[in-house]
Design a protein around this motif. Structure first.
Motif, short mmCIF file in Angstrom:
data_model
loop_
_atom_site.label_atom_id
_atom_site.label_comp_id
_atom_site.label_asym_id
_atom_site.label_seq_id
_atom_site.Cartn_x
_atom_site.Cartn_y
_atom_site.Cartn_z
N LEU A 211 3.12 15.82 -2.17
CA LEU A 211 1.97 15.52 -1.32
C LEU A 211 2.39 14.76 -0.07
CD1 LEU A 211 -1.07 15.65 -0.94
CD2 LEU A 211 -1.27 13.53 -2.27
N TYR A 212 3.27 13.79 -0.23
CA TYR A 212 3.73 13.01 0.94
C TYR A 212 4.52 13.90 1.90
CZ TYR A 212 5.80 9.22 3.64
OH TYR A 212 6.18 8.39 4.67
N LEU A 213 5.37 14.76 1.37
CA LEU A 213 6.15 15.66 2.23
C LEU A 213 5.25 16.62 2.98
CD1 LEU A 213 9.18 16.48 -0.11
CD2 LEU A 213 9.06 14.77 1.70
N LYS A 214 4.21 17.09 2.31
CA LYS A 214 3.28 18.01 2.99
C LYS A 214 2.58 17.31 4.15
CE LYS A 214 -1.09 20.34 2.57
NZ LYS A 214 -2.35 20.43 1.81
N GLU A 215 2.12 16.08 3.93
CA GLU A 215 1.46 15.34 5.01
C GLU A 215 2.41 15.09 6.18
OE1 GLU A 215 -0.05 11.81 3.28
OE2 GLU A 215 -1.65 12.81 2.15
N ALA A 216 3.67 14.77 5.87
CA ALA A 216 4.65 14.55 6.94
C ALA A 216 4.89 15.83 7.74
CB ALA A 216 5.96 14.03 6.35
N ILE A 217 4.96 16.96 7.06
CA ILE A 217 5.17 18.24 7.75
C ILE A 217 3.97 18.60 8.60
CG2 ILE A 217 5.48 20.72 7.39
CD1 ILE A 217 7.14 20.06 4.94
N VAL A 218 2.76 18.41 8.06
CA VAL A 218 1.54 18.74 8.81
C VAL A 218 1.44 17.89 10.07
CG1 VAL A 218 -0.98 18.63 8.74
CG2 VAL A 218 0.27 19.58 6.81
N ASN A 219 1.72 16.60 9.95
CA ASN A 219 1.65 15.71 11.13
C ASN A 219 2.69 16.09 12.17
OD1 ASN A 219 -0.42 14.27 9.87
ND2 ASN A 219 0.99 12.80 8.96
N TYR A 220 3.89 16.45 11.73
CA TYR A 220 4.93 16.79 12.70
C TYR A 220 4.62 18.12 13.38
CZ TYR A 220 9.56 17.09 14.76
OH TYR A 220 10.60 17.18 15.65
N LEU A 221 4.12 19.10 12.64
CA LEU A 221 3.76 20.38 13.25
C LEU A 221 2.60 20.23 14.21
CD1 LEU A 221 4.09 22.84 10.23
CD2 LEU A 221 5.73 22.45 12.06
N ALA A 222 1.67 19.32 13.88
CA ALA A 222 0.51 19.11 14.75
C ALA A 222 0.93 18.55 16.11
CB ALA A 222 -0.49 18.18 14.08
N GLN A 223 2.02 17.81 16.16
CA GLN A 223 2.51 17.29 17.42
C GLN A 223 2.92 18.41 18.39
OE1 GLN A 223 5.65 14.48 16.67
NE2 GLN A 223 4.40 13.25 15.29
N HIS A 224 3.25 19.57 17.83
CA HIS A 224 3.68 20.72 18.64
C HIS A 224 2.67 21.85 18.58
CE1 HIS A 224 7.47 18.61 18.92
NE2 HIS A 224 7.56 18.59 17.61
N SER A 225 1.41 21.50 18.24
CA SER A 225 0.30 22.47 18.22
C SER A 225 0.56 23.62 17.25
CB SER A 225 0.04 23.01 19.64
OG SER A 225 -0.26 21.96 20.53
N LEU A 226 1.17 23.31 16.11
CA LEU A 226 1.41 24.31 15.07
C LEU A 226 0.60 23.96 13.83
CD1 LEU A 226 5.29 24.79 15.35
CD2 LEU A 226 3.50 26.20 16.34
N SER A 227 0.31 24.97 13.03
CA SER A 227 -0.50 24.78 11.84
C SER A 227 0.13 25.51 10.66
CB SER A 227 -1.92 25.31 12.08
OG SER A 227 -2.68 25.27 10.89
N LEU A 228 -0.14 25.00 9.46
CA LEU A 228 0.37 25.65 8.25
C LEU A 228 -0.25 27.02 8.03
CD1 LEU A 228 0.59 22.73 5.64
CD2 LEU A 228 2.45 23.82 6.88
N SER A 229 -1.38 27.30 8.67
CA SER A 229 -2.02 28.61 8.51
C SER A 229 -1.16 29.73 9.07
CB SER A 229 -3.39 28.61 9.19
OG SER A 229 -3.26 28.31 10.57
#
Length: 389
Positions: A211-229
């Motif tokens: 869960l922590y790793l997923k949140e870290a990945i989501v936050n980092y991708l959001a910085q570059h306008s990317l999404s897990l979708s």
């Protein structure tokens, strides 16, 4: 009567300027005209008191009202506004600019130094070489240049990706300061239809749960306008926090994107296969077990580790005095007894290399255990290892 004549002489009658009453129909227009005139005089006096509205002035001098037609109290205000505008248009002539602005020669020298520093940084980055004399403080020029290179590189990667689908390659390891670092790599098809892998960053993680790793990945991708979708693939090692079916990172990301298919990293699979095949050889298995037992006995307490480090320092000093080794930055460092990791490339090589380097110091510690240890089992193990050596 004489008093009334005196009043008429010095004071005019109010009834001559004001309307009589609203009942007299002929005087009603005069009353309305008089009230309108009072209201206009009031607004005019208020406007003169507030001053001129500079925002209402026309920028084009041809369409602007001449200054002579403005009120006398507004002339100075308009001149001051014009002076401020001229000062703003000619900043290079201001006293502040003269004091702050360096000479052209100094600017040229700074430009040459900056260009040389950027060229050196680009060379080191292309050759994958480390920086010597690199400082992490806020005033470090190298830090600013490296940060700029990083931002421009990631920007180029994001422009190449262009919001398309991608796969995630994630791995976690510890740096030299024993802090957990998560590296993130994107795998995608570029505009020329080539499959490429691009490293986009390292994230510090305090926890290794899924869960922590997923949140870290989501936050980092959001910085570059990317999404897990937009994720269409995942690649991790075989750890439970990565490949777990209940709370693993793979499962959590698949809840966001059903098409994010996960595979076990081929590099980890190959490493595990090589370790498994090597252990089928009896001599290799005996060597790994012997070295592991050596390190368990020597590293069994802090006292023995201190004795090992002291013996290692004495041998290094002796070699320096005899001229067998050279001194220099980064040379002759203390070697720790690194444990092997079956999923880490090069861990076995470092394991045996360090063991060979400190083998003489390990023998000295074993001699000390045989003489001074109060535990009969430890003395027996140490004596057995010395006999093998």
């Amino acid at each position: 009567m004489q008093f009334q004549n005196s009043m008429k002489r010095f004071f005019s009658l109010v009834s001559s300027k004001l309307p009589q009453s609203s009942s007299s129909a002929p005087n009603a227009p005069q009353v309305e005209e008089y009230l309108n005139q009072l209201e206009e005089n009031h607004h005019s006096a208020k406007k003169q008191k507030q001053g001129v509205e500079l925002d209402s002035l026309w920028a084009d001098s041809k369409e602007r009202i001449p200054i002579l037609e403005c009120h006398l109290d507004e002339h100075d205000e308009i001149r001051r506004a014009k002076k401020k505008c001229e000062d703003l248009m000619r900043q290079e002539q201001s006293i502040k600019f003269v004091f702050v602005n360096p000479e052209n020669k100094t600017k040229l020298e700074h430009k040459i130094r900056l260009k040389a520093s950027i060229d050196v940084v680009r060379l080191l980055l292309n050759q994958r070489l480390t920086f010597r004399g690199y400082h992490e403080d806020e005033s470090s020029l190298n830090k600013d240049i490296i940060t700029s290179c990083k931002l421009e590189t990631i920007k180029a990667i994001m422009d190449d990706l262009n919001g398309d689908y991608f796969s995630l390659l994630v791995d976690i390891s510890c740096d030299v300061s024993r802090k957990g670092k998560m590296s993130i790599v994107l795998r995608y098809v570029d505009r020329w239809r080539f499959v490429v892998e691009r490293f986009i960053g390292i994230v510090h993680v305090r926890d290794t749960s899924g869960l922590y790793l997923k949140e870290a990945i989501v936050n980092y991708l959001a910085q570059h306008s990317l999404s897990l979708s937009h994720t269409r693939g995942q690649c991790y090692d075989g750890a439970s926090n990565m490949q777990g079916h209940l709370s693993g990172l793979k499962t959590l990301i698949q809840q966001e994107s059903v098409s994010a298919h996960a595979i076990h990293c081929f590099a980890h699979q190959l490493q595990l296969s090589l370790v498994g095949v090597s252990k089928k050889c009896l001599q290799v298995e005996e060597l790994v077990l012997l070295v592991s037992n050596f390190l368990n006995v020597v590293g069994g307490s802090f006292k023995r580790m201190d004795e090992l480090l002291e013996s290692q320092a004495e041998k290094i000093q002796e070699a320096l005095d005899m001229g067998e080794i050279e001194t220099g930055k980064g040379l002759n460092q203390e070697l720790d007894l690194t444990r092997v990791a079956n999923t880490r490339w090069g861990s076995h090589n470092k394991y045996f290399k360090n063991f060979i380097s400190v083998f003489g110091s390990i023998n000295n510690v074993l001699d000390t255990i045989v003489v001074d240890s109060k535990c009969a089992e430890d003395r027996a193990k140490a004596k057995g290892f010395l006999r093998v050596c």
